[in-house]
Enzyme design. Structure first.
Site, PDB file in Angstrom:
ATOM      1  N   ARG A   1       0.822  -1.217   0.000  1.00 45.33           N
ATOM      2  CA  ARG A   1       0.000   0.000   0.000  1.00 45.33           C
ATOM      3  C   ARG A   1       0.853   1.264   0.000  1.00 45.33           C
ATOM      4  NH1 ARG A   1      -0.757  -3.647   3.582  1.00 45.33           N
ATOM      5  NH2 ARG A   1      -2.607  -4.974   3.580  1.00 45.33           N
TER       6      ARG A   1
ATOM      7  N   LYS B   1     -14.936   0.070  -2.665  1.00 43.34           N
ATOM      8  CA  LYS B   1     -15.192  -0.074  -1.221  1.00 43.34           C
ATOM      9  C   LYS B   1     -14.574   1.073  -0.431  1.00 43.34           C
ATOM     10  CE  LYS B   1     -14.719  -1.634   3.064  1.00 43.34           C
ATOM     11  NZ  LYS B   1     -13.812  -1.096   4.096  1.00 43.34           N
TER      12      LYS B   1
ATOM     13  N   PRO C   1     -20.700   1.096   1.489  1.00 45.94           N
ATOM     14  CA  PRO C   1     -19.498   0.275   1.312  1.00 45.94           C
ATOM     15  C   PRO C   1     -19.825  -1.215   1.409  1.00 45.94           C
ATOM     16  CG  PRO C   1     -19.179   1.964   3.014  1.00 45.94           C
ATOM     17  CD  PRO C   1     -20.642   1.908   2.713  1.00 45.94           C
TER      18      PRO C   1
ATOM     19  N   ASP D   1     -18.174  -4.694   1.773  1.00 46.65           N
ATOM     20  CA  ASP D   1     -16.989  -5.498   2.054  1.00 46.65           C
ATOM     21  C   ASP D   1     -17.439  -6.946   2.212  1.00 46.65           C
ATOM     22  OD1 ASP D   1     -18.014  -5.905   4.708  1.00 46.65           O
ATOM     23  OD2 ASP D   1     -17.377  -3.877   5.111  1.00 46.65           O
TER      24      ASP D   1
END
Length: 290
Positions: free
Chosen positions: A186, A228, A245, A247
DNA sequence: CCACAGGTGTGTC
DNA sequence: GACACACCTGTG
């Protein structure tokens, strides 16, 4: 000193603010519902942390919301909005009565508030959240704050609290250093996002005139931000209450209680709040807590 | 050793 | 467009 604003009574002390008769407020449920990674329980019913560069301690007993270490100015400039005190959660929950599952979920955690968090912090935090678990997300964010943020407060036991790092602090640290903070793959996304925030290409005001789909599409131009994460940012920072969202948990919930075709439209203009209730309810009733 | 965790970018068909 | 598949890292 006590004031009355929009039908709520507020008492200001030397070093705390008390909002009387607040409905639908639970510090515990709000800070454990996964929208915020920087508040922790310091004693029974009391949560402490830093947001918008300020340290506070929050508790709510018998309908009295107490914010310690807040000035009157900070309350009006920051916390009133941060805790979404103007929004009618009771009315929102009533509007969910068309659905049995949602009714059950919202009565289980009717004290969750949708926080109005800083945009950059939310973008960065939810990039870190991808393919990750909450304890580690928190650990990474704390480490970043300690290294690149500012010291805000040290409590009597010597514990220090730091602000979330500014975008330019992470940008000048560079991708390599961000990687070394255990952010893994990330790091390049965080670095890229930091650069864009430094450039001023992303600013909260820009989204005010956008609807939710436009907001999400714009956010997804940031690398590492998919549907998301973009929905989380739209909901937890930009206050788009219909951002929904999805998930793995929400996916499971939709499969379990609804039909495969059920989308955000079914839940209406407060779909995001519905999502929070369902998510938290399902996690708690399945033994996953923190 | 392997699966999994509040996903996303990339490469395939 | 709808799929797999890899991906840093810590934990069970």
């Amino acid at each position: 000193m006590t004031e009355c604003v929009k039908n709520i009574n507020i008492t200001f002390d030397e070093n705390s603010v008390t909002v009387h008769n607040v409905k639908n407020f639970s510090a515990c449920d709000t800070f454990n519902s996964g929208q915020c990674f920087r508040f922790n329980k310091i004693s029974e019913g009391v949560f402490a942390g830093v947001a918008h560069g300020r340290y506070i301690e929050v508790s709510c007993e018998n309908g009295d919301l107490k914010i310690q270490r807040s000035t009157r100015e900070d309350f009006y400039n920051i916390w009133y909005d941060y805790f979404d005190l103007a929004f009618d959660y009771e009315g929102c929950i009533k509007s969910f009565s068309f659905d049995r599952t949602l009714q059950k979920a919202s009565s289980f955690c009717s004290g969750i508030r949708i926080l109005h968090q800083d945009l950059w912090e939310t973008v960065c935090s939810f990039i870190i959240s991808q393919n990750n678990n909450i304890p580690r997300i928190k650990k990474i964010i704390e480490a970043l704050s300690e290294k690149y943020g500012n010291l805000i407060y040290t409590d009597s036991s010597g514990r220090s609290y730091y602000s979330f790092p500014a975008a330019d602090a992470l940008y000048s640290a560079g991708e390599k250093e961000i990687f070394e903070m255990k952010t893994g793959f990330r790091a390049k996304y965080i670095y890229d996002a930091a650069q864009r925030f430094c450039d001023g290409k992303v600013a909260a005001e820009k989204f005010e005139s956008m609807n939710t789909d436009e907001t999400i599409n714009e956010l997804m131009t940031i690398k590492g931000v998919g549907p998301k994460v973009a929905s989380c940012i739209a909901l937890f920072s930009l206050r788009k209450y219909d951002a929904f969202p999805v998930d793995v948990w929400v996916k499971k919930i939709l499969e379990k209680y609804y039909t495969p075709q059920t989308g955000k439209e079914y839940f209406g203009k407060y779909a995001g709040i519905a999502q929070q209730y369902l998510f938290y309810y399902e996690r708690c009733t399945n033994g996953v807590y923190l």
